[in-house]
Design an enzyme around this catalytic site. Structure first.
Site, PDB file in Angstrom:
ATOM      1  N   TYR A 128     -14.506  35.903   7.310  1.00  0.00           N
ATOM      2  CA  TYR A 128     -13.506  34.833   7.464  1.00  0.00           C
ATOM      3  C   TYR A 128     -13.764  33.986   8.707  1.00  0.00           C
ATOM      4  O   TYR A 128     -12.832  33.388   9.255  1.00  0.00           O
ATOM      5  CB  TYR A 128     -12.104  35.441   7.521  1.00  0.00           C
ATOM      6  CG  TYR A 128     -11.553  35.857   6.161  1.00  0.00           C
ATOM      7  CD1 TYR A 128     -11.378  34.921   5.131  1.00  0.00           C
ATOM      8  CD2 TYR A 128     -11.186  37.173   5.903  1.00  0.00           C
ATOM      9  CE1 TYR A 128     -10.871  35.288   3.893  1.00  0.00           C
ATOM     10  CE2 TYR A 128     -10.660  37.541   4.660  1.00  0.00           C
ATOM     11  CZ  TYR A 128     -10.510  36.595   3.658  1.00  0.00           C
ATOM     12  OH  TYR A 128      -9.993  36.946   2.425  1.00  0.00           O
ATOM     13  N   PHE A 136      -3.116  32.449  12.044  1.00  0.00           N
ATOM     14  CA  PHE A 136      -2.919  33.668  11.257  1.00  0.00           C
ATOM     15  C   PHE A 136      -4.155  34.562  11.223  1.00  0.00           C
ATOM     16  O   PHE A 136      -4.136  35.628  10.595  1.00  0.00           O
ATOM     17  CB  PHE A 136      -2.491  33.320   9.821  1.00  0.00           C
ATOM     18  CG  PHE A 136      -3.467  32.457   9.062  1.00  0.00           C
ATOM     19  CD1 PHE A 136      -4.585  32.999   8.447  1.00  0.00           C
ATOM     20  CD2 PHE A 136      -3.264  31.088   8.962  1.00  0.00           C
ATOM     21  CE1 PHE A 136      -5.478  32.211   7.743  1.00  0.00           C
ATOM     22  CE2 PHE A 136      -4.156  30.282   8.257  1.00  0.00           C
ATOM     23  CZ  PHE A 136      -5.265  30.848   7.645  1.00  0.00           C
ATOM     24  N   ARG A 164     -12.201  30.865  -9.332  1.00  0.00           N
ATOM     25  CA  ARG A 164     -11.104  30.293  -8.526  1.00  0.00           C
ATOM     26  C   ARG A 164      -9.919  29.928  -9.421  1.00  0.00           C
ATOM     27  O   ARG A 164      -8.773  30.065  -9.040  1.00  0.00           O
ATOM     28  CB  ARG A 164     -11.591  29.060  -7.762  1.00  0.00           C
ATOM     29  CG  ARG A 164     -12.669  29.336  -6.712  1.00  0.00           C
ATOM     30  CD  ARG A 164     -12.146  29.943  -5.450  1.00  0.00           C
ATOM     31  NE  ARG A 164     -11.242  29.092  -4.732  1.00  0.00           N
ATOM     32  CZ  ARG A 164     -10.814  29.330  -3.486  1.00  0.00           C
ATOM     33  NH1 ARG A 164     -11.224  30.412  -2.834  1.00  0.00           N
ATOM     34  NH2 ARG A 164      -9.979  28.529  -2.899  1.00  0.00           N
ATOM     35  N   THR A 170      -4.023  29.508  -3.345  1.00  0.00           N
ATOM     36  CA  THR A 170      -3.926  30.435  -2.210  1.00  0.00           C
ATOM     37  C   THR A 170      -2.491  30.956  -2.045  1.00  0.00           C
ATOM     38  O   THR A 170      -2.281  32.149  -1.808  1.00  0.00           O
ATOM     39  CB  THR A 170      -4.375  29.712  -0.918  1.00  0.00           C
ATOM     40  OG1 THR A 170      -5.694  29.203  -1.131  1.00  0.00           O
ATOM     41  CG2 THR A 170      -4.367  30.649   0.270  1.00  0.00           C
ATOM     42  N   ARG A 181      -3.064  35.408  -9.016  1.00  0.00           N
ATOM     43  CA  ARG A 181      -2.042  35.285  -7.967  1.00  0.00           C
ATOM     44  C   ARG A 181      -0.706  34.801  -8.539  1.00  0.00           C
ATOM     45  O   ARG A 181       0.356  35.224  -8.082  1.00  0.00           O
ATOM     46  CB  ARG A 181      -2.546  34.321  -6.882  1.00  0.00           C
ATOM     47  CG  ARG A 181      -3.642  34.916  -5.999  1.00  0.00           C
ATOM     48  CD  ARG A 181      -4.285  33.846  -5.134  1.00  0.00           C
ATOM     49  NE  ARG A 181      -5.236  34.381  -4.166  1.00  0.00           N
ATOM     50  CZ  ARG A 181      -6.094  33.624  -3.480  1.00  0.00           C
ATOM     51  NH1 ARG A 181      -6.122  32.313  -3.674  1.00  0.00           N
ATOM     52  NH2 ARG A 181      -6.918  34.172  -2.615  1.00  0.00           N
ATOM     53  N   ASN A 191      -2.035  38.021  -1.022  1.00  0.00           N
ATOM     54  CA  ASN A 191      -2.371  37.340  -2.288  1.00  0.00           C
ATOM     55  C   ASN A 191      -3.452  38.048  -3.117  1.00  0.00           C
ATOM     56  O   ASN A 191      -4.108  37.446  -3.949  1.00  0.00           O
ATOM     57  CB  ASN A 191      -2.694  35.868  -2.042  1.00  0.00           C
ATOM     58  CG  ASN A 191      -3.872  35.658  -1.126  1.00  0.00           C
ATOM     59  OD1 ASN A 191      -4.533  36.621  -0.733  1.00  0.00           O
ATOM     60  ND2 ASN A 191      -4.158  34.419  -0.790  1.00  0.00           N
ATOM     61  N   HIS A 194      -9.660  37.847  -3.357  1.00  0.00           N
ATOM     62  CA  HIS A 194     -10.489  36.792  -2.766  1.00  0.00           C
ATOM     63  C   HIS A 194     -11.517  36.333  -3.795  1.00  0.00           C
ATOM     64  O   HIS A 194     -12.013  37.134  -4.580  1.00  0.00           O
ATOM     65  CB  HIS A 194     -11.234  37.333  -1.533  1.00  0.00           C
ATOM     66  CG  HIS A 194     -12.379  36.456  -1.110  1.00  0.00           C
ATOM     67  ND1 HIS A 194     -12.209  35.355  -0.298  1.00  0.00           N
ATOM     68  CD2 HIS A 194     -13.709  36.483  -1.425  1.00  0.00           C
ATOM     69  CE1 HIS A 194     -13.375  34.754  -0.118  1.00  0.00           C
ATOM     70  NE2 HIS A 194     -14.303  35.424  -0.789  1.00  0.00           N
TER      71      HIS A 194
HETATM   72  P1  IDP Z   1      -8.394  31.316  -0.413  1.00  0.00           P
HETATM   73  O1  IDP Z   1      -8.326  32.830  -0.294  1.00  0.00           O
HETATM   74  O2  IDP Z   1      -7.538  30.806  -1.525  1.00  0.00           O
HETATM   75  O3  IDP Z   1      -9.809  30.790  -0.471  1.00  0.00           O
HETATM   76  P2  IDP Z   1      -8.315  30.391   2.345  1.00  0.00           P
HETATM   77  O4  IDP Z   1      -7.680  29.121   2.824  1.00  0.00           O
HETATM   78  O5  IDP Z   1      -9.799  30.483   2.354  1.00  0.00           O
HETATM   79  O6  IDP Z   1      -7.719  30.703   0.900  1.00  0.00           O
HETATM   80  O7  IDP Z   1      -7.696  31.558   3.240  1.00  0.00           O
HETATM   81  C1  IDP Z   1      -8.262  32.862   3.195  1.00  0.00           C
HETATM   82  C2  IDP Z   1      -7.139  33.861   3.190  1.00  0.00           C
HETATM   83  O8  IDP Z   1      -6.428  33.760   4.423  1.00  0.00           O
HETATM   84  C3  IDP Z   1      -6.066  33.630   2.131  1.00  0.00           C
HETATM   85  O9  IDP Z   1      -6.415  34.139   0.869  1.00  0.00           O
HETATM   86  C4  IDP Z   1      -4.904  34.380   2.737  1.00  0.00           C
HETATM   87  O10 IDP Z   1      -5.043  35.785   2.552  1.00  0.00           O
HETATM   88  C5  IDP Z   1      -5.074  34.070   4.207  1.00  0.00           C
HETATM   89  N1  IDP Z   1      -4.265  32.900   4.605  1.00  0.00           N
HETATM   90  C6  IDP Z   1      -4.548  31.589   4.398  1.00  0.00           C
HETATM   91  N2  IDP Z   1      -3.582  30.794   4.875  1.00  0.00           N
HETATM   92  C7  IDP Z   1      -2.672  31.631   5.409  1.00  0.00           C
HETATM   93  C8  IDP Z   1      -1.410  31.427   6.060  1.00  0.00           C
HETATM   94  O11 IDP Z   1      -0.953  30.291   6.254  1.00  0.00           O
HETATM   95  N3  IDP Z   1      -0.730  32.541   6.456  1.00  0.00           N
HETATM   96  C9  IDP Z   1      -1.211  33.795   6.259  1.00  0.00           C
HETATM   97  N4  IDP Z   1      -2.378  34.061   5.660  1.00  0.00           N
HETATM   98  C10 IDP Z   1      -3.101  32.975   5.236  1.00  0.00           C
HETATM   99 MG    MG Z   2     -11.322  30.771   0.992  1.00  0.00          MG
END
Ligand code: IDP
Ligand code: MG
Length: 228
Positions: A128, A136, A164, A170, A181, A191, A194
């Protein structure tokens, strides 16, 4: 507006009163709704344009006019790709492993790698790293390392974009019903799954999470029944 849309050997009619008539080679199915004021019953007219894909709409007022379904967000690559899919600790703890794997299996993608794995902190941070400046981030690393995850490598034509879509947005409250999700989670921070966001990241993430020898090269017997 009234029209008939032909899909393969089937067709259905569209009208401004949301009357849909589905004509199959041997059957005709009719459904009429009067709920145009409800968002869930929006007119499907916005799905059509005169470009892309192989669907044909015959407008009954302008017979034989050719148009097509226009769903740009559904168009996936035609390349064979790899996607890293991971069931996060909440998905494992909630007993959702079989349900999530099943969705990718049923779609027809090829499973090349699979393991239950306790993720160390440095691997979670590397995975990440693009989010390291986010407020976060520490909680995200804590979440991903809080219990075992299920690591998967899936291969197929257009698998990155398709996965996706199967996973959904997300924020699970914004994810469509029918997505993983959308069906199985309620909060962004929990969620459940990944999925790689590009073919490049698919390769990068599979190389990060799997060692040499952990991936299988095989040909599923069902391939000729999935790809002509
Ligand atoms: P994605 O998993 O849909 O690709 P990303 O923006 O890449 O989304 O974020 C990775 C992971 O980080 C998310 O799946 C979620 O677990 C966590 N995440 C993203 N945004 C937030 C937030 O605003 N609060 C808490 N966790 C977040
Ligand atoms: Mg992502």
């Amino acid at each position: 507006m009234e029209g008939v849309m032909a899909i393969g050997k089937s067709s259905y009619a569209l009208s401004s009163s949301s009357s849909i008539r589905l004509s199959l080679p041997t059957t005709t199915v009719s459904a009429t709704t009067n709920h145009r004021h409800l968002a869930a019953f929006q007119s499907p007219a916005h799905l059509f344009s005169n470009s892309s894909l192989s669907y044909r709409m015959i407008n009954t007022t302008k017979k034989n006019k050719t148009a097509h379904i226009f769903l740009p967000h559904l168009i996936a690559s035609m390349e064979v790709e790899e996607s890293y899919i991971m069931i996060k600790p909440d998905g494992v703890q909630r007993g959702l492993v079989g349900e999530i794997i099943t969705r990718f299996e049923k779609k027809g993608f090829k499973l090349k790698g699979l393991k239950l794995f306790q993720c160390p902190k440095d691997l979670a941070e590397e995975h990440y790293k693009d989010l390291s400046s986010k407020p976060f981030f520490p909680k995200l690393i804590g979440y991903i390392t809080s219990g075992p995850v299920v690591c998967m490598a899936w291969e197929g034509v257009g698998v990155v974009a398709s996965a996706r879509k199967l996973i959904g947005a997300t924020n699970p409250l914004q994810a469509e019903p029918g997505t993983i999700r959308g069906d199985l989670a309620i909060q962004t921070g929990r969620n459940v799954v990944h999925g790689s966001d590009s073919p490049e990241n698919g390769k990068r993430e599979i190389a990060l999470w799997f060692k040499e020898g952990e991936l299988a090269n095989w040909e599923p017997v069902q391939t000729p029944w999935l790809i002509e």
